[in-house]
Design a protein around this motif. Structure first.
Motif, PDB file in Angstrom:
ATOM      1  N   GLU A 101       0.764  -1.120  -0.018  1.00 28.80           N
ATOM      2  CA  GLU A 101      -0.072  -0.202   0.033  1.00 28.80           C
ATOM      3  C   GLU A 101       0.839   1.277  -0.039  1.00 28.80           C
ATOM      4  N   ALA A 102       0.506   2.194  -0.900  1.00 30.61           N
ATOM      5  CA  ALA A 102       1.165   3.461  -0.620  1.00 30.61           C
ATOM      6  C   ALA A 102       0.420   4.401   0.248  1.00 30.61           C
ATOM      7  N   HIS A 123       2.715   2.183 -12.417  1.00 29.94           N
ATOM      8  CA  HIS A 123       3.498   2.616 -11.366  1.00 29.94           C
ATOM      9  C   HIS A 123       3.980   1.437 -10.514  1.00 29.94           C
ATOM     10  N   PHE A 124       5.341   1.796 -10.109  1.00 29.15           N
ATOM     11  CA  PHE A 124       5.763   0.589  -9.340  1.00 29.15           C
ATOM     12  C   PHE A 124       6.705   1.360  -8.029  1.00 29.15           C
ATOM     13  N   GLN A 125       6.446   0.869  -6.959  1.00 26.74           N
ATOM     14  CA  GLN A 125       7.191   1.255  -5.770  1.00 26.74           C
ATOM     15  C   GLN A 125       8.630   0.964  -5.509  1.00 26.74           C
ATOM     16  N   GLY A 126       8.951  -0.278  -5.885  1.00 21.69           N
ATOM     17  CA  GLY A 126      10.107  -1.091  -5.774  1.00 21.69           C
ATOM     18  C   GLY A 126      10.548  -1.751  -7.041  1.00 21.69           C
ATOM     19  N   HIS A 127      10.651  -3.049  -6.746  1.00 16.21           N
ATOM     20  CA  HIS A 127      11.068  -4.061  -7.971  1.00 16.21           C
ATOM     21  C   HIS A 127       9.891  -4.072  -8.793  1.00 16.21           C
ATOM     22  N   ALA A 128      10.219  -3.843 -10.175  1.00 17.81           N
ATOM     23  CA  ALA A 128       9.025  -4.188 -11.102  1.00 17.81           C
ATOM     24  C   ALA A 128       9.179  -5.384 -11.994  1.00 17.81           C
ATOM     25  N   TYR A 129      10.273  -5.369 -12.774  1.00 19.66           N
ATOM     26  CA  TYR A 129      10.590  -6.651 -13.872  1.00 19.66           C
ATOM     27  C   TYR A 129      12.043  -7.307 -13.528  1.00 19.66           C
ATOM     28  N   LEU A 141       8.113   6.924 -21.795  1.00 19.50           N
ATOM     29  CA  LEU A 141       8.443   8.294 -21.128  1.00 19.50           C
ATOM     30  C   LEU A 141       8.324   8.014 -19.656  1.00 19.50           C
ATOM     31  N   THR A 142       9.381   8.209 -18.787  1.00 16.07           N
ATOM     32  CA  THR A 142       9.228   8.552 -17.244  1.00 16.07           C
ATOM     33  C   THR A 142       8.463   9.761 -17.136  1.00 16.07           C
ATOM     34  N   LEU A 143       7.447   9.645 -16.319  1.00 18.49           N
ATOM     35  CA  LEU A 143       6.381  10.924 -15.796  1.00 18.49           C
ATOM     36  C   LEU A 143       6.898  11.357 -14.602  1.00 18.49           C
ATOM     37  N   ASN A 144       7.146  10.321 -13.440  1.00 17.95           N
ATOM     38  CA  ASN A 144       7.458  10.852 -12.131  1.00 17.95           C
ATOM     39  C   ASN A 144       8.567   9.763 -11.685  1.00 17.95           C
ATOM     40  N   GLY A 145       9.239  10.474 -10.672  1.00 20.64           N
ATOM     41  CA  GLY A 145      10.272   9.305 -10.109  1.00 20.64           C
ATOM     42  C   GLY A 145      11.575   9.154 -10.884  1.00 20.64           C
ATOM     43  N   VAL A 146      12.200   7.891 -10.489  1.00 22.56           N
ATOM     44  CA  VAL A 146      13.534   7.690 -11.307  1.00 22.56           C
ATOM     45  C   VAL A 146      13.162   6.106 -11.606  1.00 22.56           C
ATOM     46  N   GLN A 147      13.220   5.863 -12.833  1.00 21.27           N
ATOM     47  CA  GLN A 147      13.174   4.658 -13.331  1.00 21.27           C
ATOM     48  C   GLN A 147      14.528   4.156 -13.832  1.00 21.27           C
ATOM     49  N   SER A 148      14.877   2.943 -13.131  1.00 23.60           N
ATOM     50  CA  SER A 148      16.158   2.592 -13.171  1.00 23.60           C
ATOM     51  C   SER A 148      16.355   1.181 -13.539  1.00 23.60           C
ATOM     52  N   ASP A 174      14.319   5.267  -6.404  1.00 26.33           N
ATOM     53  CA  ASP A 174      14.553   5.791  -4.937  1.00 26.33           C
ATOM     54  C   ASP A 174      13.092   5.361  -4.313  1.00 26.33           C
ATOM     55  N   ALA A 175      12.970   5.616  -3.161  1.00 26.53           N
ATOM     56  CA  ALA A 175      11.805   5.293  -2.382  1.00 26.53           C
ATOM     57  C   ALA A 175      10.535   5.917  -2.986  1.00 26.53           C
TER      58      ALA A 175
END
Length: 273
Positions: free
Chosen positions: A3-4, A27-33, A45-52, A82-83
């Motif tokens: 939960e966010a 949207h992913f909070q931590g690990h996605a793939y 396109l990255t919209l918000n946050g840092v996509q690593s 990041d978090a």
């Protein structure tokens, strides 16, 4: 799912109505793939946050406004830098659609996987402006043509240009046969005869023009069909059968290698937001 803040699910995914382009927002909070590779271009396109993500022996970080261009058959993963998590839109486009605008030239390659060039950003933004409905067919065709031109303009011409000109007509015949072979499959001998080429020449030309091997192309077309079936609410076993897999386990293994998550998690993410 975690939960966010505010009770909103932190991991979610929506998909646009089916068309020649697969478009998602997530949207992913931590690990996605997990590490995976697919036969399509993954452009977004990255919209918000840092996509690593790890990509071509490097570790990349996409910030808001950055265009991601992941080439077919290149392994990559995905997670939050990041978090805060990360929010993005992505389109998956078959190399054959780019080829329709390139007239048989080898696929363009955008080195590094990240780009902020305005023309490319504009082309991607136009195709991802909204996911609420299907694109108008003319709008989609114009968008694909502009995207192909922008990729070619930003491509690295130094990357492994073939020593001979690929036989586009022969490779296209093979691709059309593979598209028709989802349910019953096809033999390599049949493809050789259809192309009028030995298997090694066929494989090199097909990879140069469509970004992957004939075998992986067929597997990916089956997975794309299975993913559409799952998104429509079809059960996993039934989706596997409809897409030409031997069984659900066969589909699940291929799905994880290609998309970096299981079919069951894909189905849960679609119903999370």
């Amino acid at each position: 799912m975690a939960e966010a803040k505010g009770g909103m699910k932190s991991d979610w995914l929506i998909a646009s109505p089916p068309s020649r382009l697969e478009r998602i927002e997530a949207h992913f909070q931590g690990h996605a793939y997990d590490m995976h590779r697919h036969d399509s271009f993954a452009i977004g396109l990255t919209l918000n946050g840092v996509q690593s993500f790890h990509y071509r022996r490097g570790y990349r970080h996409s910030l808001p406004g950055t265009v991601l261009v992941l080439h077919p058959d290149e392994p990559h993963d995905g997670h939050a830098g990041d978090a805060r998590g990360f929010h993005y839109r992505m389109l998956y486009i078959e190399p054959a659609l780019i080829q329709s605008a390139l007239s048989g030239q080898p696929l363009p390659f955008v080195a590094g996987g990240l780009c902020r060039e305005p023309r490319l950003a504009s082309a991607v933004q136009a195709l991802l402006a909204t996911l609420d409905g299907a694109l108008d067919p003319l709008e989609e065709s114009d968008g694909i043509a502009e995207l192909a031109d922008a990729l070619a303009a930003n491509g690295d011409a130094r990357r492994g240009s073939p020593k001979r000109v690929p036989d586009y007509v022969a490779a296209q015949r093979v691709r059309e046969r593979l598209d028709a072979a989802l349910a019953d499959g096809v033999s390599l001998e049949e493809l050789e005869a259809l192309a009028g080429q030995p298997r090694w020449t066929l494989s090199r030309d097909f990879r140069a023009l469509f970004g992957t091997s004939p075998y992986r192309y067929l597997t990916q077309r089956r997975l794309a069909l299975a993913r559409r079936q799952i998104a429509a609410g079809i059960g996993l076993a039934e989706a596997a059968h409809a897409a030409g897999f031997a069984d659900q386990s066969h589909m699940t293994r291929a799905f994880g290698r290609t998309y970096g998550l299981s079919p069951a998690r894909w189905r849960r993410l679609l119903g999370t937001r």
